[in-house]
Design a protein around this motif. Structure first.
Motif, PDB file in Angstrom:
ATOM      1  N   UNK A 168      12.853  32.181 -11.062  1.00  0.00           N
ATOM      2  CA  UNK A 168      12.743  32.916  -9.596  1.00  0.00           C
ATOM      3  C   UNK A 168      12.235  34.359  -9.695  1.00  0.00           C
ATOM      4  N   UNK A 169      12.799  34.948 -10.662  1.00  0.00           N
ATOM      5  CA  UNK A 169      12.172  36.256 -10.713  1.00  0.00           C
ATOM      6  C   UNK A 169      11.014  36.534 -11.266  1.00  0.00           C
ATOM      7  N   UNK A 170      10.600  35.546 -12.283  1.00  0.00           N
ATOM      8  CA  UNK A 170       9.007  35.736 -12.657  1.00  0.00           C
ATOM      9  C   UNK A 170       7.876  35.498 -11.803  1.00  0.00           C
ATOM     10  N   UNK A 171       8.479  34.651 -10.761  1.00  0.00           N
ATOM     11  CA  UNK A 171       7.568  34.168  -9.743  1.00  0.00           C
ATOM     12  C   UNK A 171       7.039  35.565  -9.008  1.00  0.00           C
ATOM     13  N   UNK A 172       7.916  36.618  -8.886  1.00  0.00           N
ATOM     14  CA  UNK A 172       7.298  37.720  -8.058  1.00  0.00           C
ATOM     15  C   UNK A 172       6.165  38.598  -8.932  1.00  0.00           C
ATOM     16  N   UNK A 173       6.030  38.067 -10.097  1.00  0.00           N
ATOM     17  CA  UNK A 173       5.018  38.672 -10.932  1.00  0.00           C
ATOM     18  C   UNK A 173       3.698  37.897 -10.676  1.00  0.00           C
ATOM     19  N   UNK A 174       3.850  36.842 -10.305  1.00  0.00           N
ATOM     20  CA  UNK A 174       2.442  35.955 -10.307  1.00  0.00           C
ATOM     21  C   UNK A 174       2.379  35.557  -8.605  1.00  0.00           C
ATOM     22  N   UNK A 178       0.968  39.979 -19.296  1.00  0.00           N
ATOM     23  CA  UNK A 178       2.300  40.317 -18.296  1.00  0.00           C
ATOM     24  C   UNK A 178       1.847  41.507 -17.462  1.00  0.00           C
ATOM     25  N   UNK A 179       1.350  41.134 -15.989  1.00  0.00           N
ATOM     26  CA  UNK A 179       1.166  42.183 -15.245  1.00  0.00           C
ATOM     27  C   UNK A 179      -0.189  42.788 -15.157  1.00  0.00           C
ATOM     28  N   UNK A 180      -1.234  42.073 -15.664  1.00  0.00           N
ATOM     29  CA  UNK A 180      -2.540  42.285 -15.797  1.00  0.00           C
ATOM     30  C   UNK A 180      -2.922  41.879 -14.189  1.00  0.00           C
ATOM     31  N   UNK A 181      -3.999  42.437 -13.769  1.00  0.00           N
ATOM     32  CA  UNK A 181      -4.606  41.984 -12.524  1.00  0.00           C
ATOM     33  C   UNK A 181      -5.980  42.110 -12.438  1.00  0.00           C
ATOM     34  N   UNK A 182      -6.765  41.483 -11.643  1.00  0.00           N
ATOM     35  CA  UNK A 182      -8.203  41.584 -11.445  1.00  0.00           C
ATOM     36  C   UNK A 182      -8.355  41.447 -10.003  1.00  0.00           C
ATOM     37  N   UNK A 183      -9.076  42.639  -9.602  1.00  0.00           N
ATOM     38  CA  UNK A 183      -9.230  42.754  -7.750  1.00  0.00           C
ATOM     39  C   UNK A 183      -8.036  42.831  -7.083  1.00  0.00           C
ATOM     40  N   UNK A 184      -6.986  43.212  -7.564  1.00  0.00           N
ATOM     41  CA  UNK A 184      -5.454  43.075  -7.217  1.00  0.00           C
ATOM     42  C   UNK A 184      -4.646  41.831  -7.427  1.00  0.00           C
ATOM     43  N   UNK A 185      -5.486  40.968  -7.884  1.00  0.00           N
ATOM     44  CA  UNK A 185      -4.738  39.652  -8.036  1.00  0.00           C
ATOM     45  C   UNK A 185      -4.208  39.768  -9.350  1.00  0.00           C
ATOM     46  N   UNK A 186      -3.045  39.001  -9.542  1.00  0.00           N
ATOM     47  CA  UNK A 186      -2.318  39.091 -11.010  1.00  0.00           C
ATOM     48  C   UNK A 186      -2.862  37.974 -11.846  1.00  0.00           C
ATOM     49  N   UNK A 187      -2.965  38.183 -13.203  1.00  0.00           N
ATOM     50  CA  UNK A 187      -3.277  36.993 -14.029  1.00  0.00           C
ATOM     51  C   UNK A 187      -2.137  35.982 -14.077  1.00  0.00           C
ATOM     52  N   UNK A 188      -2.273  34.660 -14.179  1.00  0.00           N
ATOM     53  CA  UNK A 188      -1.392  33.691 -13.850  1.00  0.00           C
ATOM     54  C   UNK A 188      -1.273  33.125 -12.557  1.00  0.00           C
ATOM     55  N   UNK A 189      -2.106  33.743 -11.435  1.00  0.00           N
ATOM     56  CA  UNK A 189      -2.349  33.428 -10.041  1.00  0.00           C
ATOM     57  C   UNK A 189      -3.621  32.985  -9.734  1.00  0.00           C
ATOM     58  N   UNK A 225      10.066  32.472 -26.291  1.00  0.00           N
ATOM     59  CA  UNK A 225      10.017  31.735 -24.966  1.00  0.00           C
ATOM     60  C   UNK A 225       8.533  31.697 -24.453  1.00  0.00           C
ATOM     61  N   UNK A 226       8.381  30.879 -23.452  1.00  0.00           N
ATOM     62  CA  UNK A 226       7.302  30.983 -22.630  1.00  0.00           C
ATOM     63  C   UNK A 226       7.346  30.558 -21.103  1.00  0.00           C
ATOM     64  N   UNK A 227       6.503  30.602 -20.367  1.00  0.00           N
ATOM     65  CA  UNK A 227       6.685  30.282 -18.879  1.00  0.00           C
ATOM     66  C   UNK A 227       4.981  29.752 -18.575  1.00  0.00           C
ATOM     67  N   UNK A 228       5.070  28.702 -17.781  1.00  0.00           N
ATOM     68  CA  UNK A 228       4.003  28.083 -16.980  1.00  0.00           C
ATOM     69  C   UNK A 228       4.096  28.628 -15.382  1.00  0.00           C
ATOM     70  N   UNK A 229       3.031  28.745 -15.099  1.00  0.00           N
ATOM     71  CA  UNK A 229       2.917  29.321 -13.604  1.00  0.00           C
ATOM     72  C   UNK A 229       1.818  28.228 -12.572  1.00  0.00           C
ATOM     73  N   UNK A 230       2.145  27.912 -11.532  1.00  0.00           N
ATOM     74  CA  UNK A 230       1.448  27.150 -11.042  1.00  0.00           C
ATOM     75  C   UNK A 230       1.626  27.148  -9.251  1.00  0.00           C
ATOM     76  N   UNK A 231       0.415  26.654  -8.584  1.00  0.00           N
ATOM     77  CA  UNK A 231       0.573  26.773  -7.205  1.00  0.00           C
ATOM     78  C   UNK A 231       1.014  25.402  -6.643  1.00  0.00           C
ATOM     79  N   UNK A 232       0.721  24.387  -7.671  1.00  0.00           N
ATOM     80  CA  UNK A 232       1.089  22.946  -7.212  1.00  0.00           C
ATOM     81  C   UNK A 232       2.512  22.529  -7.611  1.00  0.00           C
TER      82      UNK A 232
END
Length: 368
Positions: A44-50, A163-174, A194-201
């Protein structure tokens, strides 16, 4: 003459403080040590990064990549376009699901995959594109996503170093269909492993949760064939503490890189693409001459350095052709592999450390 009394500046230094130790002890005393409340809270907390995406924690960055490809239904007869200039895990994950990596060349500035090379590598069997945000610099995601959309392909971001990199204000992983992060000890933040997968689906997220836990959400109610790639609650608790400090550490890395940029004059400092927020997992320069001699020169002055990666994936034994030769011509990849050298940039560096690093690097001009 080098000062032999000075402490060596390490190329990387994992941070494990009292907060991480206390978090691990808290979990051990709780008795809830695997796939429990700490994992759920970390997700839940990592979701704020993506940008609020669904997050699924697993036991490594490699597992994140492998399970994502499985969840997308990618397997034998499929191909995935991936850069060769990366850690072998990027391509290994493709092979582990039975698919074949197709290697694309990189952009010389960012060291990330070249969108034009990606498009040229797409064929009738291509199922996905796997851009790697190498060294903490975001790949050209807007162009890559446009290519994927034209061809109906999935995009799996390998964000294990970003972790935390962005392009045009949008974070990687998003950006893509899914993003994959690693929490190995030398990453910008870690969980010991450890690892994490992020997705909008949400459907993809549910499939990933099944796959990481033997194919079940409810105990003994297996829905699909899965694996054991769960994250422990000890790892998640450590990751939660690291996540709290990631913004501070990222700014320290970026500030350290800015100091090195201003002081280093003997080699080209790492370029940053327009609109990109580089998080400097590595501060990587190019050495046009004898790189081994350059590393010895730096080591003699108490500065460790590292080469990521001396052999591109397409030249590693498992990826050679039947004739024992690489099957791809990737000139920018080969040039980078021969020239790159990563200098310390981690957040524990002091001002004196940065001055020593810059002086040692600038001394290469006199040593040639």
């Amino acid at each position: 003459m080098p000062d032999s009394t000075q402490e060596t500046i390490p190329a990387a230094r994992p941070i494990i403080g009292e907060a991480e130790i206390e978090a691990a002890v808290r979990v051990l005393r709780s008795g809830r040590v695997v796939q429990g409340p700490e994992v759920a809270a970390f997700e839940e907390e990592f979701s704020g990064l993506v940008a609020g995406r669904h997050c699924v924690a697993v036991n490594s960055g490699t597992s994140a990549l492998q399970l994502t490809l499985l969840a997308l239904g990618i397997g034998p007869s499929d191909e995935v376009v991936v850069p060769s200039f990366s850690f072998a895990a990027s391509a290994n994950a493709v092979r582990l699901v039975g698919a074949e990596p197709v290697f694309a060349d990189i952009e010389p500035g960012s060291f990330c995959v070249d969108p034009a090379a990606v498009e040229a590598a797409i064929g009738p069997r291509t199922a996905a594109i796997m851009p790697v945000h190498l060294y903490g610099h975001p790949a050209a995601m807007e162009r890559i996503q446009a290519i994927a959309d034209r061809h109906g392909l999935a995009v799996v971001e390998d964000a294990c170093q970003a972790h935390g990199a962005e392009l045009a204000g949008r974070p990687v992983g998003a950006f893509g269909t899914a993003g994959c992060f690693s929490f190995y000890p030398t990453k910008n933040m870690h969980a010991l492993e450890g690892g994490m997968v992020t997705t909008a689906d949400p459907a993809l997220a549910r499939t990933l949760r099944l796959l990481r836990n033997q194919g079940m959400e409810q105990r003994y109610a297996n829905e699909i064939v899965g694996a054991n790639m769960r994250m422990t609650d000890v790892a998640a608790a450590i990751g939660r503490e690291q996540l709290k400090r990631l913004p501070e550490w990222t700014e320290r890395r970026r500030a350290n890189a800015a100091v090195l940029d201003s002081k280093i004059t003997s080699v080209e400092t790492p370029p940053v693409a327009a609109g990109a927020r580089h998080v400097y997992h590595q501060y990587t320069v190019r050495i046009a001459g004898d790189r081994d001699a350059a590393q010895r020169h730096l080591a003699d002055r108490g500065v460790q350095s590292a080469v990521y990666y001396p052999t591109p994936i397409h030249r590693l034994l498992p990826y050679l052709g039947a004739d024992g030769k690489p099957g791809w011509e990737l000139p920018e990849t080969d040039r980078a592999a021969a020239e790159v050298l990563s200098l310390p940039v981690h957040p524990t560096l002091t001002g004196d450390d940065l001055g020593r690093i810059a002086d040692a690097v600038n001394g290469l001009a006199d040593a040639r």
